[in-house]
Design a protein around this motif. Structure first.
Motif, PDB file in Angstrom:
ATOM      1  N   UNK A 171      46.706  17.476  51.798  1.00  0.00           N
ATOM      2  CA  UNK A 171      47.184  17.718  50.433  1.00  0.00           C
ATOM      3  C   UNK A 171      46.019  17.899  49.470  1.00  0.00           C
ATOM      4  N   UNK A 172      44.933  17.163  49.684  1.00  0.00           N
ATOM      5  CA  UNK A 172      43.745  17.315  48.834  1.00  0.00           C
ATOM      6  C   UNK A 172      43.209  18.736  48.938  1.00  0.00           C
ATOM      7  N   UNK A 173      43.085  19.243  50.166  1.00  0.00           N
ATOM      8  CA  UNK A 173      42.544  20.588  50.361  1.00  0.00           C
ATOM      9  C   UNK A 173      43.484  21.635  49.780  1.00  0.00           C
ATOM     10  N   UNK A 174      44.788  21.448  49.935  1.00  0.00           N
ATOM     11  CA  UNK A 174      45.743  22.384  49.333  1.00  0.00           C
ATOM     12  C   UNK A 174      45.588  22.408  47.813  1.00  0.00           C
ATOM     13  N   UNK A 175      45.363  21.246  47.226  1.00  0.00           N
ATOM     14  CA  UNK A 175      45.156  21.173  45.777  1.00  0.00           C
ATOM     15  C   UNK A 175      43.868  21.875  45.376  1.00  0.00           C
ATOM     16  N   UNK A 176      42.830  21.758  46.210  1.00  0.00           N
ATOM     17  CA  UNK A 176      41.595  22.502  45.937  1.00  0.00           C
ATOM     18  C   UNK A 176      41.886  24.002  45.806  1.00  0.00           C
ATOM     19  N   UNK A 177      42.711  24.516  46.720  1.00  0.00           N
ATOM     20  CA  UNK A 177      43.038  25.940  46.679  1.00  0.00           C
ATOM     21  C   UNK A 177      43.748  26.323  45.395  1.00  0.00           C
ATOM     22  N   UNK A 178      44.673  25.465  44.953  1.00  0.00           N
ATOM     23  CA  UNK A 178      45.389  25.736  43.706  1.00  0.00           C
ATOM     24  C   UNK A 178      44.448  25.697  42.508  1.00  0.00           C
ATOM     25  N   UNK A 179      43.584  24.688  42.471  1.00  0.00           N
ATOM     26  CA  UNK A 179      42.625  24.584  41.375  1.00  0.00           C
ATOM     27  C   UNK A 179      41.658  25.764  41.369  1.00  0.00           C
ATOM     28  N   UNK A 180      41.259  26.205  42.556  1.00  0.00           N
ATOM     29  CA  UNK A 180      40.305  27.302  42.660  1.00  0.00           C
ATOM     30  C   UNK A 180      40.918  28.604  42.146  1.00  0.00           C
ATOM     31  N   UNK A 181      42.170  28.869  42.509  1.00  0.00           N
ATOM     32  CA  UNK A 181      42.835  30.075  42.023  1.00  0.00           C
ATOM     33  C   UNK A 181      42.965  30.048  40.502  1.00  0.00           C
ATOM     34  N   UNK A 182      43.270  28.877  39.952  1.00  0.00           N
ATOM     35  CA  UNK A 182      43.405  28.758  38.502  1.00  0.00           C
ATOM     36  C   UNK A 182      42.063  28.971  37.803  1.00  0.00           C
ATOM     37  N   UNK A 183      40.977  28.437  38.373  1.00  0.00           N
ATOM     38  CA  UNK A 183      39.672  28.616  37.733  1.00  0.00           C
ATOM     39  C   UNK A 183      39.258  30.083  37.742  1.00  0.00           C
ATOM     40  N   UNK A 184      39.494  30.772  38.850  1.00  0.00           N
ATOM     41  CA  UNK A 184      39.128  32.196  38.909  1.00  0.00           C
ATOM     42  C   UNK A 184      39.942  33.013  37.909  1.00  0.00           C
ATOM     43  N   UNK A 185      41.136  32.568  37.600  1.00  0.00           N
ATOM     44  CA  UNK A 185      41.956  33.276  36.616  1.00  0.00           C
ATOM     45  C   UNK A 185      41.452  33.051  35.197  1.00  0.00           C
ATOM     46  N   UNK A 186      40.754  31.925  34.978  1.00  0.00           N
ATOM     47  CA  UNK A 186      40.281  31.589  33.629  1.00  0.00           C
ATOM     48  C   UNK A 186      38.882  32.079  33.333  1.00  0.00           C
ATOM     49  N   UNK A 187      38.066  32.298  34.359  1.00  0.00           N
ATOM     50  CA  UNK A 187      36.659  32.613  34.139  1.00  0.00           C
ATOM     51  C   UNK A 187      36.304  33.958  34.759  1.00  0.00           C
ATOM     52  N   UNK A 188      35.330  34.635  34.171  1.00  0.00           N
ATOM     53  CA  UNK A 188      34.899  35.913  34.760  1.00  0.00           C
ATOM     54  C   UNK A 188      34.405  35.696  36.179  1.00  0.00           C
ATOM     55  N   UNK A 189      34.963  36.458  37.109  1.00  0.00           N
ATOM     56  CA  UNK A 189      34.560  36.328  38.508  1.00  0.00           C
ATOM     57  C   UNK A 189      34.533  37.707  39.157  1.00  0.00           C
ATOM     58  N   UNK A 190      33.509  37.956  39.909  1.00  0.00           N
ATOM     59  CA  UNK A 190      33.417  39.165  40.711  1.00  0.00           C
ATOM     60  C   UNK A 190      33.670  38.735  42.149  1.00  0.00           C
ATOM     61  N   UNK A 191      34.776  39.192  42.715  1.00  0.00           N
ATOM     62  CA  UNK A 191      35.261  38.622  43.966  1.00  0.00           C
ATOM     63  C   UNK A 191      35.003  39.530  45.159  1.00  0.00           C
ATOM     64  N   UNK A 192      34.827  38.894  46.295  1.00  0.00           N
ATOM     65  CA  UNK A 192      34.732  39.563  47.592  1.00  0.00           C
ATOM     66  C   UNK A 192      33.645  40.634  47.637  1.00  0.00           C
ATOM     67  N   UNK A 193      32.474  40.278  47.134  1.00  0.00           N
ATOM     68  CA  UNK A 193      31.311  41.149  47.251  1.00  0.00           C
ATOM     69  C   UNK A 193      30.844  41.149  48.703  1.00  0.00           C
TER      70      UNK A 193
END
Length: 280
Positions: free
Chosen positions: A33-55
């Motif tokens: 459950x901790x790791x699943x929450x990490x994934x949710x938090x990570x998706x939310x942070x990328x939505x809030x901050x400038x990110x260049x993905x999958x370089x």
């Protein structure tokens, strides 16, 4: 330099006991459950901050980097994810940038091919290629290639240590890492890695300390499995004995998963350590 006392000898454990001694997920209630929450938090942070993905730093599907920008021309932390080189991905760890972005620190999250599709030699080669690629391209995304630092958690800390001899790397911080692979080659983790004695030797940072190595901090949780804690303490002692600049800290109460809270929080112990390291 503090050390666990008395030192533990993994060779005295039978296979079931050795497997349990390195099974972090089983040792921590609710780890999935901790790791699943990490994934949710990570998706939310990328939505809030400038990110260049999958370089793409190479042709294989997982040879990708997510760059989260905090400041133009700022320093960059290159982060390698954990999962015993055979599980998880960079996408679970972006949440940790929350502890660094307020300080103007960019973060590059490195993906790599997992075992058994790749050998550990191949994974280390990918980590090296990622650092070289960032050195050549970081400026185009707003980072300063002259201020590049490395970090990682668990198996990712091993990769950070393995690339610390790259002249592009100014410093590093390993979190709950594996630095001596002989016990890994003898336990369940090796079922997919397929390490023999020579590969374990080649890929053990504790056995191959570079002549030139930048400052390297090491942290581990006080509530982690004893052999994991000893891995960090032993590597810190080996670096100190070799005359390298190393700082070691056991974070009271932190287990193998909650230790990352100290990176994701700007006031966390790891986030503060990285700010000091990267400002030096």
């Amino acid at each position: 330099m503090s050390h666990l006392a008395p030192p533990l000898d993994w060779r005295r454990l039978d296979r079931p006991a050795l497997d349990a001694a390195f099974n972090n997920s089983a040792a921590v209630d609710g780890s999935l459950a901790i790791v699943e929450h990490w994934g949710e938090q990570s998706a939310a942070l990328k939505a809030r901050h400038p990110a260049t993905l999958d370089l793409a730093y190479g042709p294989r599907p997982r040879q990708r980097i997510d760059f989260v920008k905090a400041s133009e021309g700022g320093p960059t932390l290159v982060f390698f994810h954990g999962g015993y080189w055979q599980a998880r991905s960079k996408d679970f760890f972006t949440f940790t940038a929350a502890g660094l972005l307020p300080a103007g620190i960019n973060v590059a999250y490195v993906g790599y091919t997992l075992a058994p599709e790749a050998s550990l030699d191949g994974i280390v080669a990918e980590a090296r290629a990622a650092v070289d690629w960032l050195g050549a391209h970081l400026a185009a995304f707003g980072g300063d290639p002259a201020r590049m630092f490395v970090s990682g958690w668990s198996a990712g800390a091993h990769l950070a240590a393995m690339v610390s001899d790259n002249p592009l790397v100014r410093g590093g911080l390993g979190i709950s890492g594996i630095y001596e692979l002989a016990p890994i080659a003898a336990c369940y983790v090796n079922d997919k890695l397929g390490l023999d004695a020579a590969a374990a030797d080649r890929n053990s940072p504790a056995r191959h300390i570079p002549l030139t190595m930048p400052p390297f901090d090491l942290v581990v949780g006080g509530a982690e499995l004893p052999l994991l804690r000893q891995q960090t303490a032993d590597y810190a002692a080996a670096l100190a004995a070799a005359g390298k600049t190393v700082q070691y800290e056991e974070i009271a109460g932190a287990n193998h998963f909650t230790i990352l809270d100290h990176l994701a929080d700007p006031e966390g112990i790891i986030a503060r350590r990285l700010r000091r390291l990267m400002a030096a």
